[in-house]
Design an enzyme around this catalytic site. Structure first.
Site, PDB file in Angstrom:
ATOM      1  N   ALA A  78       0.828  -1.210   0.000  1.00  0.00           N
ATOM      2  CA  ALA A  78       0.000   0.000   0.000  1.00  0.00           C
ATOM      3  C   ALA A  78       0.864   1.263   0.000  1.00  0.00           C
ATOM      4  O   ALA A  78       2.061   1.223   0.306  1.00  0.00           O
ATOM      5  CB  ALA A  78      -0.871  -0.014   1.264  1.00  0.00           C
ATOM      6  N   SER A 105      -1.701  -2.834  -5.361  1.00  0.00           N
ATOM      7  CA  SER A 105      -2.543  -2.868  -4.169  1.00  0.00           C
ATOM      8  C   SER A 105      -3.816  -2.050  -4.375  1.00  0.00           C
ATOM      9  O   SER A 105      -3.781  -0.952  -4.929  1.00  0.00           O
ATOM     10  CB  SER A 105      -1.766  -2.297  -2.977  1.00  0.00           C
ATOM     11  OG  SER A 105      -2.629  -2.093  -1.884  1.00  0.00           O
ATOM     12  N   TYR A 133      -9.348  -6.325  -1.604  1.00  0.00           N
ATOM     13  CA  TYR A 133      -9.990  -6.681  -0.337  1.00  0.00           C
ATOM     14  C   TYR A 133     -11.486  -6.693  -0.635  1.00  0.00           C
ATOM     15  O   TYR A 133     -12.052  -5.637  -0.956  1.00  0.00           O
ATOM     16  CB  TYR A 133      -9.694  -5.639   0.743  1.00  0.00           C
ATOM     17  CG  TYR A 133      -8.289  -5.679   1.302  1.00  0.00           C
ATOM     18  CD1 TYR A 133      -7.880  -6.731   2.107  1.00  0.00           C
ATOM     19  CD2 TYR A 133      -7.389  -4.657   1.035  1.00  0.00           C
ATOM     20  CE1 TYR A 133      -6.591  -6.769   2.633  1.00  0.00           C
ATOM     21  CE2 TYR A 133      -6.101  -4.686   1.559  1.00  0.00           C
ATOM     22  CZ  TYR A 133      -5.717  -5.745   2.355  1.00  0.00           C
ATOM     23  OH  TYR A 133      -4.440  -5.792   2.870  1.00  0.00           O
ATOM     24  N   THR A 159      -7.120 -10.870  -1.214  1.00  0.00           N
ATOM     25  CA  THR A 159      -6.408 -11.087   0.054  1.00  0.00           C
ATOM     26  C   THR A 159      -7.393 -11.620   1.095  1.00  0.00           C
ATOM     27  O   THR A 159      -8.393 -10.964   1.407  1.00  0.00           O
ATOM     28  CB  THR A 159      -5.765  -9.764   0.516  1.00  0.00           C
ATOM     29  OG1 THR A 159      -4.844  -9.360  -0.502  1.00  0.00           O
ATOM     30  CG2 THR A 159      -5.022  -9.935   1.829  1.00  0.00           C
ATOM     31  N   LYS A 229      -4.851 -14.848  -1.828  1.00  0.00           N
ATOM     32  CA  LYS A 229      -3.566 -14.523  -1.202  1.00  0.00           C
ATOM     33  C   LYS A 229      -3.708 -14.611   0.315  1.00  0.00           C
ATOM     34  O   LYS A 229      -4.602 -13.963   0.890  1.00  0.00           O
ATOM     35  CB  LYS A 229      -3.158 -13.096  -1.602  1.00  0.00           C
ATOM     36  CG  LYS A 229      -1.929 -12.559  -0.881  1.00  0.00           C
ATOM     37  CD  LYS A 229      -1.534 -11.203  -1.459  1.00  0.00           C
ATOM     38  CE  LYS A 229      -0.300 -10.620  -0.808  1.00  0.00           C
ATOM     39  NZ  LYS A 229      -0.541 -10.041   0.504  1.00  0.00           N
ATOM     40  N   HIS A 253       1.206 -12.228   4.860  1.00  0.00           N
ATOM     41  CA  HIS A 253       1.071 -10.780   4.749  1.00  0.00           C
ATOM     42  C   HIS A 253       2.356 -10.076   5.236  1.00  0.00           C
ATOM     43  O   HIS A 253       2.313  -9.023   5.850  1.00  0.00           O
ATOM     44  CB  HIS A 253      -0.137 -10.300   5.560  1.00  0.00           C
ATOM     45  CG  HIS A 253      -0.839  -9.107   4.998  1.00  0.00           C
ATOM     46  ND1 HIS A 253      -2.085  -9.153   4.427  1.00  0.00           N
ATOM     47  CD2 HIS A 253      -0.475  -7.807   4.923  1.00  0.00           C
ATOM     48  CE1 HIS A 253      -2.464  -7.945   4.049  1.00  0.00           C
ATOM     49  NE2 HIS A 253      -1.489  -7.101   4.338  1.00  0.00           N
ATOM     50  N   ARG A 256       2.372  -9.268   8.958  1.00  0.00           N
ATOM     51  CA  ARG A 256       1.614  -8.079   9.395  1.00  0.00           C
ATOM     52  C   ARG A 256       0.214  -8.435   9.888  1.00  0.00           C
ATOM     53  O   ARG A 256      -0.546  -7.556  10.279  1.00  0.00           O
ATOM     54  CB  ARG A 256       1.507  -7.075   8.251  1.00  0.00           C
ATOM     55  CG  ARG A 256       2.850  -6.500   7.885  1.00  0.00           C
ATOM     56  CD  ARG A 256       2.830  -5.827   6.529  1.00  0.00           C
ATOM     57  NE  ARG A 256       2.191  -4.535   6.487  1.00  0.00           N
ATOM     58  CZ  ARG A 256       2.778  -3.379   6.797  1.00  0.00           C
ATOM     59  NH1 ARG A 256       4.029  -3.382   7.217  1.00  0.00           N
ATOM     60  NH2 ARG A 256       2.126  -2.248   6.680  1.00  0.00           N
ATOM     61  N   ASP A 284       4.977 -15.476  -0.928  1.00  0.00           N
ATOM     62  CA  ASP A 284       5.718 -14.265  -0.559  1.00  0.00           C
ATOM     63  C   ASP A 284       6.029 -14.288   0.923  1.00  0.00           C
ATOM     64  O   ASP A 284       5.486 -15.089   1.688  1.00  0.00           O
ATOM     65  CB  ASP A 284       5.006 -12.976  -1.007  1.00  0.00           C
ATOM     66  CG  ASP A 284       3.744 -12.647  -0.216  1.00  0.00           C
ATOM     67  OD1 ASP A 284       3.610 -13.063   0.963  1.00  0.00           O
ATOM     68  OD2 ASP A 284       2.878 -11.940  -0.772  1.00  0.00           O
ATOM     69  N   GLY A 285       6.960 -13.398   1.315  1.00  0.00           N
ATOM     70  CA  GLY A 285       7.354 -13.307   2.722  1.00  0.00           C
ATOM     71  C   GLY A 285       8.815 -13.677   2.910  1.00  0.00           C
ATOM     72  O   GLY A 285       9.163 -14.858   2.837  1.00  0.00           O
ATOM     73  N   ARG A 308       8.647  -5.718   0.643  1.00  0.00           N
ATOM     74  CA  ARG A 308       9.485  -4.622   1.160  1.00  0.00           C
ATOM     75  C   ARG A 308      10.680  -4.297   0.271  1.00  0.00           C
ATOM     76  O   ARG A 308      10.995  -3.104   0.114  1.00  0.00           O
ATOM     77  CB  ARG A 308       9.915  -4.935   2.591  1.00  0.00           C
ATOM     78  CG  ARG A 308       8.729  -4.925   3.577  1.00  0.00           C
ATOM     79  CD  ARG A 308       9.161  -5.238   4.980  1.00  0.00           C
ATOM     80  NE  ARG A 308       8.055  -5.334   5.918  1.00  0.00           N
ATOM     81  CZ  ARG A 308       7.296  -6.411   6.093  1.00  0.00           C
ATOM     82  NH1 ARG A 308       7.525  -7.519   5.382  1.00  0.00           N
ATOM     83  NH2 ARG A 308       6.302  -6.390   6.968  1.00  0.00           N
TER      84      ARG A 308
HETATM   85  C1  LIG Z   1       4.036  -1.777   3.765  1.00  0.00           C
HETATM   86  C2  LIG Z   1       3.251  -2.970   3.311  1.00  0.00           C
HETATM   87  C3  LIG Z   1       1.993  -2.804   2.776  1.00  0.00           C
HETATM   88  C4  LIG Z   1       1.272  -3.906   2.349  1.00  0.00           C
HETATM   89  N1  LIG Z   1       0.070  -3.712   1.753  1.00  0.00           N
HETATM   90  C5  LIG Z   1      -0.626  -4.772   1.306  1.00  0.00           C
HETATM   91  C6  LIG Z   1      -1.854  -4.582   0.646  1.00  0.00           C
HETATM   92  O1  LIG Z   1      -2.306  -3.469   0.429  1.00  0.00           O
HETATM   93  N2  LIG Z   1      -2.526  -5.688   0.254  1.00  0.00           N
HETATM   94  C7  LIG Z   1      -2.044  -6.962   0.462  1.00  0.00           C
HETATM   95  O2  LIG Z   1      -2.691  -7.929   0.098  1.00  0.00           O
HETATM   96  N3  LIG Z   1      -0.852  -7.157   1.057  1.00  0.00           N
HETATM   97  C8  LIG Z   1      -0.143  -6.093   1.474  1.00  0.00           C
HETATM   98  N4  LIG Z   1       1.066  -6.290   2.058  1.00  0.00           N
HETATM   99  C9  LIG Z   1       1.630  -7.645   2.135  1.00  0.00           C
HETATM  100  C10 LIG Z   1       2.463  -7.960   0.882  1.00  0.00           C
HETATM  101  O3  LIG Z   1       1.643  -8.136  -0.233  1.00  0.00           O
HETATM  102  C11 LIG Z   1       3.283  -9.221   1.025  1.00  0.00           C
HETATM  103  O4  LIG Z   1       2.463 -10.261   1.469  1.00  0.00           O
HETATM  104  C12 LIG Z   1       4.485  -9.082   1.969  1.00  0.00           C
HETATM  105  O5  LIG Z   1       5.006  -7.784   1.929  1.00  0.00           O
HETATM  106  C13 LIG Z   1       5.564 -10.068   1.577  1.00  0.00           C
HETATM  107  O6  LIG Z   1       6.607 -10.034   2.479  1.00  0.00           O
HETATM  108  P1  LIG Z   1       8.003  -9.248   2.270  1.00  0.00           P
HETATM  109  O7  LIG Z   1       7.696  -7.816   2.503  1.00  0.00           O
HETATM  110  O8  LIG Z   1       8.843  -9.867   3.312  1.00  0.00           O
HETATM  111  O9  LIG Z   1       8.493  -9.515   0.865  1.00  0.00           O
HETATM  112  C14 LIG Z   1       1.810  -5.195   2.492  1.00  0.00           C
HETATM  113  C15 LIG Z   1       3.080  -5.369   3.039  1.00  0.00           C
HETATM  114  C16 LIG Z   1       3.805  -4.267   3.436  1.00  0.00           C
HETATM  115  C17 LIG Z   1       5.182  -4.479   3.996  1.00  0.00           C
HETATM  116  C1  LIG Z   2      -7.432  -0.362   6.490  1.00  0.00           C
HETATM  117  C2  LIG Z   2      -6.235   0.091   5.697  1.00  0.00           C
HETATM  118  C3  LIG Z   2      -5.938  -0.857   4.603  1.00  0.00           C
HETATM  119  C4  LIG Z   2      -4.546  -0.761   4.109  1.00  0.00           C
HETATM  120  C5  LIG Z   2      -3.984  -2.104   4.037  1.00  0.00           C
HETATM  121  C6  LIG Z   2      -2.563  -2.126   3.693  1.00  0.00           C
HETATM  122  C7  LIG Z   2      -1.988  -3.407   4.147  1.00  0.00           C
HETATM  123  O1  LIG Z   2      -2.453  -4.473   3.768  1.00  0.00           O
HETATM  124  C8  LIG Z   2      -0.865  -3.393   5.065  1.00  0.00           C
HETATM  125  O2  LIG Z   2      -0.375  -4.477   5.384  1.00  0.00           O
HETATM  126  O3  LIG Z   2      -0.448  -2.298   5.501  1.00  0.00           O
END
Ligand SMILES: Cc1cc2nc3c(=O)[nH]c(=O)nc-3n(C[C@H](O)[C@H](O)[C@H](O)COP(=O)(O)O)c2cc1C
Ligand SMILES: CCCCCCC(=O)C(=O)O
Length: 364
Positions: A78, A105, A133, A159, A229, A253, A256, A284-285, A308
């Site tokens: 995001a 995203s 979402y 997701t 996902k 995620h 997270r 991923d991850g 990241r």
């Molecule tokens: C800052 C940030 C924002 C993210 N936003 C989303 C998102 O909007 N939607 C989603 O499905 N996953 C989101 N994710 C999860 C990523 O798609 C992914 O699963 C994860 O970053 C993979 O791990 P890595 O950062 O170690 O490569 C986000 C992750 C981070 C770090």
């Molecule tokens: C309710 C805010 C939604 C933003 C989601 C972004 C995300 O998935 C994350 O891990 O940050």
């Protein structure tokens, strides 16, 4: 000289507002899942094959009809305009130039139509998938899906690991709950149900009421392939196959959401076994090197995605920074493939993976 993700990370950390750095870097709870994603890769080793005569190599893969120059996609993250003023436009151009698939995203700070246009300005056949979402109101989800279709996205990545939002201690400590003025989740603008005179940008809802019925409804309303996902349990993977889902992303995620979730590379083999080749399985991850990519592929992933590292490249040097990170992943994976005696991703097989300290023990 391509900048490795670790260098990009150092630069990004120095350049970013610490509040925004912590938003991107942080995880849920005590950040156990976040740390374990990377650590679990370090616990695995590759047994290289020798004398296989693999004179030329091809790192490309085809995923649901889209060709990617490498089995490394851009995971949806995001709020890219927090990292760089050009935000998702820079990311999209870089992913297109690197020849890989961008999963954009839904919480992007740029509308999906502008993201696909930026990608296609660099490479007309560039593939962009839309991360979704599912929203509690079907008409809102429907409008988001239409936007993705009209923008020319070629798959939807739903997701499913977020019935509620993970608790992010770093954000709580900073009091970071909203985007700064001037930035918004642009895909949420002007959606149905916005009251006249009400906020033009709807908040993104996370709903614990979602069920397989919602996935079924989604599939009935779009011709696009649908991936889920955030699947970690083999029974959910089997159900996804039965429901006609087109692909899975093994993901926690990025640590997270559920802090007690396993490292994704440790969850992968059971998902691959459950799916038994009937769907592409992405992961991923914690993917940080070409060797990590090779391990995931050897354990049965069709491709991986990185979150990241892309954000660090963007923060460090905009479009060029993202391109450098992605090109580095391609060349580092190519190197790992060569050193394993492989010519193409399919040459990486499960017998190559052992636990460190466990060679000969049949650990996998
Ligand atoms: C800052 C940030 C924002 C993210 N936003 C989303 C998102 O909007 N939607 C989603 O499905 N996953 C989101 N994710 C999860 C990523 O798609 C992914 O699963 C994860 O970053 C993979 O791990 P890595 O950062 O170690 O490569 C986000 C992750 C981070 C770090
Ligand atoms: C309710 C805010 C939604 C933003 C989601 C972004 C995300 O998935 C994350 O891990 O940050």
């Amino acid at each position: 000289m391509n900048r490795a993700p670790d260098d990009a990370h150092r630069h990004a950390r120095a350049l970013l507002d610490p509040v925004h750095y912590d938003y991107f870097a942080g995880g849920a709870g005590r950040e156990v899942a976040l740390d374990e994603n990377e650590r679990a890769f370090r616990r695995l080793a590759l047994l290289p094959r020798v004398l296989r005569g693999a004179a030329s190599r091809d790192t490309a893969v085809t995923l649901l009809g889209d060709r990617s120059r490498m089995p490394v996609l851009v995971a949806p993250t995001a709020f890219h305009r927090l990292a760089h003023p050009e935000g998702e436009l820079a990311t999209a151009r870089a992913a297109a130039a690197a020849g890989t698939v961008l999963i954009a995203s839904m919480a992007a700070t740029t509308a999906i139509g502008e993201i696909t246009a930026a990608a296609r300005s660099v490479r007309p056949e560039a593939a962009v998938w839309f991360q979704l979402y599912l929203q509690p109101e079907p008409e809102v989800t429907g409008a988001l899906v239409r936007r993705a279709e009209e923008a020319g996205c070629t798959a939807l990545v739903v997701t499913v690991d977020s019935p509620v939002r993970g608790r992010h201690g770093r954000d709580e400590r900073h009091g970071f709950h909203d985007l700064p003025p001037g930035l918004a989740a642009e895909n949420m603008r002007d959606l149905p149900g916005t009251a006249p005179g009400g906020a033009a940008v709807r908040p993104i809802a996370m709903s614990s009421a979602l069920s397989w019925e919602h996935v079924r409804r989604l599939r009935a309303t779009t011709p696009l392939p649908v991936l889920l996902k955030g699947v970690l349990h083999p029974e959910d993977a089997r159900r996804a196959v039965a429901e006609g889902v087109d692909g899975l992303v093994v993901s926690n995620h990025g640590g997270r959401q559920l802090d007690a979730a396993p490292a994704t590379v440790e969850a992968l083999p059971r998902i691959v076994e459950a799916v038994a080749g009937r769907l592409p399985v992405l992961l991923d991850g914690g993917v940080r090197t070409g060797c990590d990519v090779a391990v995931a592929l050897a354990l049965g992933a069709t491709a991986v995605a990185v979150g990241r590292p892309v954000v660090w490249g963007l923060a460090a040097d905009g479009e060029r920074g993202v391109r450098d990170v992605l090109e580095w992943f391609r060349s580092d994976f190519d190197q790992a493939l060569a050193l394993c005696g492989g010519a193409r991703p399919a040459d990486l097989t499960a017998d190559l993976v052992v636990r460190r300290g466990g060679v000969g023990s049949g650990a996998w």
